[in-house]
Design an enzyme around this catalytic site. Structure first.
Site, PDB file in Angstrom:
ATOM      1  N   GLY A  31       0.820  -1.216   0.000  1.00 34.89           N
ATOM      2  CA  GLY A  31       0.000   0.000   0.000  1.00 34.89           C
ATOM      3  C   GLY A  31       0.848   1.258   0.000  1.00 34.89           C
ATOM      4  O   GLY A  31       2.032   1.219  -0.323  1.00 34.89           O
ATOM      5  N   HIS A  37       4.260   1.746  -7.919  1.00 30.70           N
ATOM      6  CA  HIS A  37       3.303   0.637  -7.765  1.00 30.70           C
ATOM      7  C   HIS A  37       2.325   0.607  -8.939  1.00 30.70           C
ATOM      8  O   HIS A  37       2.021  -0.454  -9.489  1.00 30.70           O
ATOM      9  CB  HIS A  37       2.460   0.819  -6.493  1.00 30.70           C
ATOM     10  CG  HIS A  37       3.214   0.786  -5.212  1.00 30.70           C
ATOM     11  ND1 HIS A  37       3.330   1.868  -4.379  1.00 30.70           N
ATOM     12  CD2 HIS A  37       3.876  -0.223  -4.586  1.00 30.70           C
ATOM     13  CE1 HIS A  37       4.018   1.539  -3.298  1.00 30.70           C
ATOM     14  NE2 HIS A  37       4.372   0.281  -3.404  1.00 30.70           N
ATOM     15  N   SER A 187       9.648   5.479  -3.591  1.00 30.38           N
ATOM     16  CA  SER A 187       9.516   4.513  -2.500  1.00 30.38           C
ATOM     17  C   SER A 187       8.588   5.100  -1.442  1.00 30.38           C
ATOM     18  O   SER A 187       8.619   6.314  -1.196  1.00 30.38           O
ATOM     19  CB  SER A 187      10.890   4.246  -1.885  1.00 30.38           C
ATOM     20  OG  SER A 187      10.736   3.630  -0.623  1.00 30.38           O
ATOM     21  N   SER A 188       7.809   4.223  -0.825  1.00 31.68           N
ATOM     22  CA  SER A 188       6.929   4.686   0.262  1.00 31.68           C
ATOM     23  C   SER A 188       7.764   5.281   1.393  1.00 31.68           C
ATOM     24  O   SER A 188       7.283   6.102   2.164  1.00 31.68           O
ATOM     25  CB  SER A 188       6.109   3.515   0.815  1.00 31.68           C
ATOM     26  OG  SER A 188       5.491   2.825  -0.244  1.00 31.68           O
TER      27      SER A 188
HETATM   28  P1  AMP Z   1       6.088  -2.408  -1.635  1.00 32.64           P
HETATM   29  O1  AMP Z   1       4.741  -1.803  -1.430  1.00 32.64           O
HETATM   30  O2  AMP Z   1       7.214  -1.515  -1.243  1.00 32.64           O
HETATM   31  O3  AMP Z   1       6.180  -3.794  -1.055  1.00 32.64           O
HETATM   32  O4  AMP Z   1       6.253  -2.591  -3.208  1.00 32.64           O
HETATM   33  C1  AMP Z   1       5.315  -3.342  -3.935  1.00 32.64           C
HETATM   34  C2  AMP Z   1       5.850  -3.570  -5.317  1.00 32.64           C
HETATM   35  O5  AMP Z   1       6.062  -2.325  -5.972  1.00 32.64           O
HETATM   36  C3  AMP Z   1       7.198  -4.307  -5.338  1.00 32.64           C
HETATM   37  O6  AMP Z   1       7.204  -5.235  -6.416  1.00 32.64           O
HETATM   38  C4  AMP Z   1       8.165  -3.181  -5.572  1.00 32.64           C
HETATM   39  O7  AMP Z   1       9.368  -3.602  -6.191  1.00 32.64           O
HETATM   40  C5  AMP Z   1       7.375  -2.296  -6.505  1.00 32.64           C
HETATM   41  N1  AMP Z   1       7.901  -0.930  -6.496  1.00 32.64           N
HETATM   42  C6  AMP Z   1       8.114  -0.147  -5.419  1.00 32.64           C
HETATM   43  N2  AMP Z   1       8.681   1.026  -5.797  1.00 32.64           N
HETATM   44  C7  AMP Z   1       8.824   0.970  -7.137  1.00 32.64           C
HETATM   45  C8  AMP Z   1       9.352   1.864  -8.119  1.00 32.64           C
HETATM   46  N3  AMP Z   1       9.861   3.052  -7.792  1.00 32.64           N
HETATM   47  N4  AMP Z   1       9.336   1.469  -9.411  1.00 32.64           N
HETATM   48  C9  AMP Z   1       8.837   0.253  -9.762  1.00 32.64           C
HETATM   49  N5  AMP Z   1       8.332  -0.638  -8.883  1.00 32.64           N
HETATM   50  C10 AMP Z   1       8.326  -0.284  -7.583  1.00 32.64           C
END
Ligand code: AMP
Length: 281
Positions: A31, A37, A187-188
């Site tokens: 989320g 995402h 990034s979150s």
């Molecule tokens: P997370 O919510 O951080 O677990 O990320 C969920 C998915 O989104 C994972 O597959 C991450 O690698 C992808 N993701 C997060 N940030 C990015 C980004 N800047 N570019 C592409 N994919 C991302």
């Protein structure tokens, strides 16, 4: 867009969709959605040729160590629902921790070796948490295609290995990193950065660009490239390098020289915030 919270209902939905010959694409997230995402949804449709997309939103307690930011991790469920719907998600799966981890659960999924290097050195239980939850999610959603971001390249390679080793059916696609205008990977966790830290955080992507330039100019020795990256990052007083490495994407073992498909990855702390970035040659 449907919202499903029960694993049983999610699984029943997927079984019905499959009977209707739908190709299900799956995008697992924690989320706090941003453009990184949301880009994965489009990749599921275009590259994955999926006609329906399920996104999960679940902040997975198992992948956070006790000293990490599980409680503080940003959550914005109402906004996430709207962002997901606007981006064309068909079903958003939002289970509770109790449903994902019943009190009597005893099973963990662990990919040996690949999980104990790189980010696994400072986060020794992290990838076991990731692979355990992703295995559960894949069983529940049963997608033909699952999309992960290259942003978390080690995670993606570990999950590919798990899917292969456990003979799971889904195809794993790695989608490109989406960046802010100055190059910082979205990034979150970027929202934890102070304004000075945010300014300096661009050194991660810039050090990777520098490495790429050196390689294009003919440099092959990992040690020389890594030294230049370290020196570049150390010019930023708020940055503290966790690791910078050149590895083989199959084994995640370090290599003395870079080659086609080498992964150059780094993790850098700004205060308590740990940022990661990488390139694949
Ligand atoms: P997370 O919510 O951080 O677990 O990320 C969920 C998915 O989104 C994972 O597959 C991450 O690698 C992808 N993701 C997060 N940030 C990015 C980004 N800047 N570019 C592409 N994919 C991302």
């Amino acid at each position: 867009m449907m919202v499903i919270t029960s694993p049983k209902e999610m699984n029943a939905w997927s079984q019905t969709a499959k009977l209707q010959k739908k190709r299900i694409g799956f995008v697992p997230t924690m989320g706090c959605l941003h453009r990184g995402h949301l880009s994965l949804i489009e990749v599921a449709r275009s590259q994955g040729k999926c006609d329906t997309v399920v996104m999960s939103v679940f902040v997975n307690p198992l992948q956070f160590a006790p000293n990490e930011d599980f409680d503080k991790y940003p959550r914005q469920w109402e906004l996430d629902k709207k962002l997901a719907e606007d981006a064309g998600v068909d079903v958003i799966f939002h289970p509770s921790s109790e449903d994902m981890y019943p009190a009597n659960a005893k099973t963990f999924v662990e990919v040996a070796d690949l999980s104990s290097v790189m980010c696994g050195l400072t986060r020794p239980t992290h990838f076991r948490g990731v692979t355990t939850v992703v295995a559960k999610l894949l069983n529940i959603v049963s997608p033909q295609v699952t999309v992960f971001g290259q942003k978390d390249a080690q995670q993606c390679f570990i999950i590919r290995r798990m899917v292969q080793d456990l003979m799971m059916e889904t195809k794993i696609i790695m989608a490109p990193i989406i960046r802010e205008n100055d190059g910082l990977a979205m990034s979150s966790r970027n929202r934890y950065l102070s304004s000075d830290e945010r300014t300096q955080a661009v050194c991660l992507s810039q050090s990777l660009e520098r490495a790429e330039k050196m390689i294009n100019a003919g440099e092959k020795r990992s040690a020389v490239i890594l030294k230049a990256m370290h020196e570049y990052i150390q010019q930023n007083p708020l940055a503290k390098v966790d690791y910078i490495t050149v590895v083989n994407t199959e084994t995640l073992q370090e290599t003395a020289e870079v080659f086609n498909k080498s992964l150059i990855a780094l993790a850098v702390y700004f205060g308590k915030t740990r940022l990661i970035d990488n390139i694949i040659l």
